[in-house]
Motif scaffolding. Structure first.
Motif, short mmCIF file in Angstrom:
data_model
loop_
_atom_site.label_atom_id
_atom_site.label_comp_id
_atom_site.label_asym_id
_atom_site.label_seq_id
_atom_site.Cartn_x
_atom_site.Cartn_y
_atom_site.Cartn_z
N LYS A 1 -7.84 -10.15 1.02
CA LYS A 1 -6.60 -10.35 0.27
C LYS A 1 -6.33 -11.83 0.05
O LYS A 1 -5.89 -12.24 -1.03
CB LYS A 1 -5.43 -9.71 1.03
CG LYS A 1 -5.43 -8.19 1.01
CD LYS A 1 -4.22 -7.65 1.74
CE LYS A 1 -4.18 -6.13 1.69
NZ LYS A 1 -3.00 -5.60 2.43
N ILE A 32 -9.70 -4.76 9.98
CA ILE A 32 -8.35 -5.18 9.57
C ILE A 32 -8.33 -6.66 9.22
O ILE A 32 -7.74 -7.08 8.22
CB ILE A 32 -7.33 -4.87 10.69
CG1 ILE A 32 -7.21 -3.36 10.89
CG2 ILE A 32 -5.97 -5.48 10.37
CD1 ILE A 32 -6.39 -2.96 12.10
N ASN A 91 -10.06 -7.16 5.92
CA ASN A 91 -9.16 -6.74 4.84
C ASN A 91 -8.15 -7.84 4.52
O ASN A 91 -7.89 -8.14 3.34
CB ASN A 91 -8.43 -5.46 5.25
CG ASN A 91 -7.47 -4.97 4.18
OD1 ASN A 91 -7.84 -4.75 3.04
ND2 ASN A 91 -6.21 -4.82 4.55
N LYS A 123 -13.14 -2.77 -1.42
CA LYS A 123 -12.39 -1.62 -0.90
C LYS A 123 -12.29 -1.67 0.62
O LYS A 123 -12.64 -0.72 1.34
CB LYS A 123 -13.06 -0.31 -1.34
CG LYS A 123 -13.08 -0.08 -2.84
CD LYS A 123 -11.68 0.12 -3.37
CE LYS A 123 -11.66 0.41 -4.85
NZ LYS A 123 -10.29 0.55 -5.38
N THR A 124 -11.80 -2.79 1.12
CA THR A 124 -11.75 -3.00 2.57
C THR A 124 -10.80 -2.03 3.27
O THR A 124 -10.99 -1.71 4.45
CB THR A 124 -11.32 -4.44 2.87
OG1 THR A 124 -10.14 -4.76 2.12
CG2 THR A 124 -12.41 -5.42 2.48
N LYS A 125 -9.79 -1.54 2.56
CA LYS A 125 -8.88 -0.57 3.18
C LYS A 125 -9.61 0.73 3.51
O LYS A 125 -9.30 1.39 4.51
CB LYS A 125 -7.69 -0.29 2.25
CG LYS A 125 -6.67 -1.41 2.18
CD LYS A 125 -5.48 -1.01 1.34
CE LYS A 125 -4.44 -2.12 1.29
NZ LYS A 125 -3.27 -1.75 0.45
#
Length: 217
Positions: A198, A191, A194, A94-96
């Motif tokens: 991905k 960021i 994240n 859940k990096t966002k």
């Protein structure tokens, strides 16, 4: 030729129980820290800026601040444990959410700086000036701890992922991990992490797709 999609779906949809819980705990700790901060900020702002009595930093208020600080630290420890478990299970980190949490912390840090300035203004007399270095050290340590609290679930995940996957970490991931240890640019680090997650997820999906193709041959 039919491709088996089970592995692909499992690669795309990782469980999130522990990592999500870790981020939620951090959000709760963030709220606790804001409440703690307001208990200090309101009387100081009223006294130094508006020259009005908006409450006093009495023993009751200071005790409440101490209790909230302990609660925040306990929540911090809980999130750390949850992050380790979730990372070991290779859950979705859940990096966002980390980016959102760090954005929520920006006003907190700005208010913190203001509070320290107000505190220093009240210490410019011969009897209190000795305490300025002590307040600075404590303030920097606590602020750094708050910043790092929002970082370590992702840091733990990326470190465990790198070890388990035995892949050479990319530059973006390395920079993201390094930036997480510094004020201001830690949000840039979030960021980058994240983005790195991905990319790692895309690798897993591609690997699962190839394995599915091989099974159909």
């Amino acid at each position: 030729m039919e491709v088996h999609t089970g592995k692909i779906i499992s690669a795309q949809k990782k469980p999130t129980h522990f990592m999500l819980a870790a981020k939620i705990v951090i959000l709760v700790a963030t709220v606790v820290l804001y409440v703690m901060q307001m208990l200090i900020a309101v009387p100081l702002f009223g006294a130094f800026v508006l020259e009005e009595n908006w409450g006093e930093l009495d023993n009751t208020r200071l005790s409440a601040v101490g209790i909230l600080l302990v609660v925040a630290l306990v929540l911090d420890l809980v999130s750390f444990i949850l992050a380790i478990i979730g990372s070991a299970k290779q859950e979705d980190p859940k990096t966002k959410m980390t980016i959102i949490i760090k954005a929520l912390f920006i006003p907190f840090f700005l208010i913190n700086i203001t509070l320290y300035i107000l505190a220093f203004m009240g210490m410019f007399n011969p009897f209190l000036m000795w305490a300025i270095p002590l307040v600075m050290v404590i303030g920097v340590c606590l602020t750094y701890a708050y910043m790092f609290m929002s970082s370590w679930p992702d840091i733990i995940y990326m470190l465990i992922y790198t070890i388990k996957s035995k892949r050479r970490p990319k530059l973006g991931m390395v920079l993201g991990l390094v930036f997480e240890f510094f004020f201001v640019i830690d949000i840039v680090g979030a960021i980058l992490i994240n983005k790195a997650y991905k990319e790692s997820l895309a690798v897993l999906i591609n690997k699962a797709y190839k394995e599915s193709l091989e099974e159909t041959v």
